[in-house]
Scaffold this motif. Structure first.
Motif, PDB file in Angstrom:
ATOM      1  N   LEU A   1       0.856  -1.091   0.057  1.00 20.32           N
ATOM      2  CA  LEU A   1       0.080   0.069   0.013  1.00 20.32           C
ATOM      3  C   LEU A   1       0.880   1.333  -0.030  1.00 20.32           C
ATOM      4  N   ASN A   2       2.151   1.210  -0.107  1.00 22.92           N
ATOM      5  CA  ASN A   2       2.783   2.152  -0.070  1.00 22.92           C
ATOM      6  C   ASN A   2       3.909   2.295  -1.418  1.00 22.92           C
ATOM      7  N   GLN A   3       4.245   3.509  -1.649  1.00 24.92           N
ATOM      8  CA  GLN A   3       5.404   3.717  -2.717  1.00 24.92           C
ATOM      9  C   GLN A   3       6.744   3.153  -2.394  1.00 24.92           C
ATOM     10  N   ASP A   4       7.707   3.165  -3.105  1.00 25.34           N
ATOM     11  CA  ASP A   4       9.033   2.734  -2.825  1.00 25.34           C
ATOM     12  C   ASP A   4       9.734   3.309  -1.840  1.00 25.34           C
ATOM     13  N   ASP A   5       9.545   4.437  -1.451  1.00 29.20           N
ATOM     14  CA  ASP A   5      10.101   5.039  -0.391  1.00 29.20           C
ATOM     15  C   ASP A   5       9.234   4.451   0.866  1.00 29.20           C
ATOM     16  N   GLY A   6       8.434   3.825   1.125  1.00 33.03           N
ATOM     17  CA  GLY A   6       8.074   3.542   2.165  1.00 33.03           C
ATOM     18  C   GLY A   6       7.333   4.234   3.079  1.00 33.03           C
ATOM     19  N   MET A   7       7.130   5.443   2.584  1.00 30.49           N
ATOM     20  CA  MET A   7       6.434   6.343   3.482  1.00 30.49           C
ATOM     21  C   MET A   7       5.247   6.995   2.892  1.00 30.49           C
ATOM     22  N   HIS A   8       5.052   7.045   1.616  1.00 25.55           N
ATOM     23  CA  HIS A   8       3.984   7.632   1.160  1.00 25.55           C
ATOM     24  C   HIS A   8       2.937   6.662   0.397  1.00 25.55           C
ATOM     25  N   PRO A   9       1.804   6.846   0.794  1.00 26.54           N
ATOM     26  CA  PRO A   9       1.037   5.611   0.358  1.00 26.54           C
ATOM     27  C   PRO A   9       0.726   5.792  -1.400  1.00 26.54           C
ATOM     28  N   ASN A  10       0.617   4.460  -2.042  1.00 25.92           N
ATOM     29  CA  ASN A  10       0.297   4.428  -3.281  1.00 25.92           C
ATOM     30  C   ASN A  10      -1.325   4.668  -3.733  1.00 25.92           C
ATOM     31  N   ALA A  11      -1.696   4.550  -4.734  1.00 30.60           N
ATOM     32  CA  ALA A  11      -2.974   4.635  -5.075  1.00 30.60           C
ATOM     33  C   ALA A  11      -4.000   3.691  -4.216  1.00 30.60           C
ATOM     34  N   LYS A  12      -3.595   2.433  -4.209  1.00 28.96           N
ATOM     35  CA  LYS A  12      -4.347   1.463  -3.278  1.00 28.96           C
ATOM     36  C   LYS A  12      -4.153   1.970  -1.921  1.00 28.96           C
ATOM     37  N   GLY A  13      -3.153   2.586  -1.559  1.00 30.87           N
ATOM     38  CA  GLY A  13      -3.097   3.017   0.091  1.00 30.87           C
ATOM     39  C   GLY A  13      -4.004   4.181   0.300  1.00 30.87           C
ATOM     40  N   VAL A  14      -4.090   5.034  -0.721  1.00 33.48           N
ATOM     41  CA  VAL A  14      -4.911   6.199  -0.593  1.00 33.48           C
ATOM     42  C   VAL A  14      -6.419   5.640  -0.568  1.00 33.48           C
ATOM     43  N   THR A  15      -6.603   4.484  -1.294  1.00 31.25           N
ATOM     44  CA  THR A  15      -8.021   4.256  -1.428  1.00 31.25           C
ATOM     45  C   THR A  15      -8.368   3.745  -0.049  1.00 31.25           C
ATOM     46  N   GLU A  16      -7.605   3.017   0.778  1.00 32.97           N
ATOM     47  CA  GLU A  16      -7.529   2.303   2.038  1.00 32.97           C
ATOM     48  C   GLU A  16      -7.679   3.571   3.112  1.00 32.97           C
ATOM     49  N   ILE A  17      -7.009   4.644   2.997  1.00 34.54           N
ATOM     50  CA  ILE A  17      -7.083   5.639   3.864  1.00 34.54           C
ATOM     51  C   ILE A  17      -8.579   6.271   3.615  1.00 34.54           C
ATOM     52  N   VAL A  18      -9.098   6.494   2.522  1.00 34.72           N
ATOM     53  CA  VAL A  18     -10.540   7.311   2.307  1.00 34.72           C
ATOM     54  C   VAL A  18     -11.461   6.054   2.819  1.00 34.72           C
ATOM     55  N   ARG A  19     -11.321   4.818   2.751  1.00 39.99           N
ATOM     56  CA  ARG A  19     -12.090   3.749   3.067  1.00 39.99           C
ATOM     57  C   ARG A  19     -12.333   3.933   4.750  1.00 39.99           C
ATOM     58  N   GLN A  20     -11.390   4.180   5.372  1.00 39.65           N
ATOM     59  CA  GLN A  20     -11.220   4.169   6.955  1.00 39.65           C
ATOM     60  C   GLN A  20     -11.644   5.468   7.254  1.00 39.65           C
ATOM     61  N   ILE A  21     -11.348   6.319   6.775  1.00 35.26           N
ATOM     62  CA  ILE A  21     -11.600   7.853   7.297  1.00 35.26           C
ATOM     63  C   ILE A  21     -13.105   8.246   6.808  1.00 35.26           C
ATOM     64  N   LEU A  22     -13.756   7.511   6.027  1.00 42.38           N
ATOM     65  CA  LEU A  22     -15.065   8.013   5.394  1.00 42.38           C
ATOM     66  C   LEU A  22     -16.094   8.293   6.338  1.00 42.38           C
ATOM     67  N   PRO A  23     -16.367   7.472   7.396  1.00 40.83           N
ATOM     68  CA  PRO A  23     -17.298   7.667   8.370  1.00 40.83           C
ATOM     69  C   PRO A  23     -17.079   8.913   9.076  1.00 40.83           C
ATOM     70  N   SER A  24     -15.906   9.285   9.391  1.00 40.11           N
ATOM     71  CA  SER A  24     -15.529  10.534  10.174  1.00 40.11           C
ATOM     72  C   SER A  24     -15.755  11.717   9.200  1.00 40.11           C
ATOM     73  N   VAL A  25     -15.526  11.688   8.187  1.00 35.21           N
ATOM     74  CA  VAL A  25     -15.675  12.640   7.051  1.00 35.21           C
ATOM     75  C   VAL A  25     -17.315  12.830   6.877  1.00 35.21           C
ATOM     76  N   GLU A  26     -18.161  11.781   6.967  1.00 32.35           N
ATOM     77  CA  GLU A  26     -19.618  11.939   6.854  1.00 32.35           C
ATOM     78  C   GLU A  26     -19.880  12.855   8.195  1.00 32.35           C
ATOM     79  N   GLU A  27     -19.402  12.331   9.327  1.00 35.04           N
ATOM     80  CA  GLU A  27     -19.765  12.913  10.534  1.00 35.04           C
ATOM     81  C   GLU A  27     -19.587  14.727  10.156  1.00 35.04           C
ATOM     82  N   LEU A  28     -18.415  14.958   9.742  1.00 30.30           N
ATOM     83  CA  LEU A  28     -18.148  16.400   9.400  1.00 30.30           C
ATOM     84  C   LEU A  28     -19.293  16.994   8.658  1.00 30.30           C
TER      85      LEU A  28
END
Length: 237
Positions: A198-225
């Motif tokens: 889920l990360n790019q080669d630098d091991g620190m920045h998420p790749n596209a799939k990693g961002v998709t996972e971030i969005v999936r997990q944070i979504l309920p909090s954003v809907e509260e916002l």
């Protein structure tokens, strides 16, 4: 203006029996009255504008723009029926100090809410946690003064600075969330950090799939916002 015309119209009825003129005038008045309704509808249809304000993790460093966090988040929210625009207010390399310095011009007057994502670069550079806390306090104070709802995302320190640094740093975000009574998502990289898939080669920045996972997990909090913004709009209407 309309009162004068009404008097004139009714005088015409009495004097000349021109009832047709009166009905026509009333029809025009009715049409003018109902012409206000589209403006009200337009306000109701106004999208909620959310700024993803942060560093490279939210700006989409190393990714196509279509893969960045704001774009993926907006797409998912729209798929769930939300009328939103998520703007990219992230700048790669920004510390909390840099975020504070550019807040006024990064967050426009049309912004309804902010997802606040900072801290990673402070931790990577070993910046004193007291400085990070102070900068975040000032950012939150500015947003509060502008009456902008905030979803605060937490960040954690890498282990190379030692336990004391990590303990002092990691409590900054939950402390601020509690102090300011904010919506809080404890760790922006939850489920992504240290996962090579889920990360790019630098091991620190998420790749596209990693961002998709971030969005999936944070979504309920954003809907509260979003619900918070909608409640404020309803209270004003």
């Amino acid at each position: 203006m309309f009162a004068g015309r009404n008097v004139l119209d009714w005088a015409q009825v009495v004097c000349a029996g021109a009832l047709v003129n009166t009905l026509a005038g009333l029809a025009l008045l009715t049409a003018a009255t109902f012409s206000i309704i589209p403006d009200a509808d337009a306000k109701a249809d106004k999208p909620i504008r959310i700024a993803a304000f942060g560093d490279s993790l939210s700006s989409g460093y190393g990714l196509r723009q279509s893969q960045a966090f704001p774009v993926q988040l907006q797409k998912e929210l729209k798929a769930r029926g939300h009328n939103v625009v998520v703007s990219n207010a992230g700048v790669a390399g920004d510390t909390t100090a840099a975020g504070l310095a550019r807040l006024d011009w990064s967050i426009g007057d049309d912004v309804d809410a902010v997802i606040l994502e900072f801290g990673a670069n402070d931790a990577l550079r070993g910046i004193d946690p007291k400085v990070t806390r102070e900068n975040m306090q000032k950012i939150l104070a500015k947003l509060k003064a502008r009456n902008i709802p905030v979803l605060l995302t937490g960040m954690r320190s890498p282990t190379n600075w030692g336990d004391t640094y990590a303990e002092d740093f990691d409590v900054i975000f939950p402390d601020l969330a509690k102090e300011h009574t904010l919506l809080f998502y404890p760790f922006f990289l939850e489920g992504v950090i240290l996962n090579a898939k889920l990360n790019q080669d630098d091991g620190m920045h998420p790749n596209a799939k990693g961002v998709t996972e971030i969005v999936r997990q944070i979504l309920p909090s954003v809907e509260e916002l979003i619900a918070k913004v909608e409640a404020r709009r309803a209270a004003k209407s």
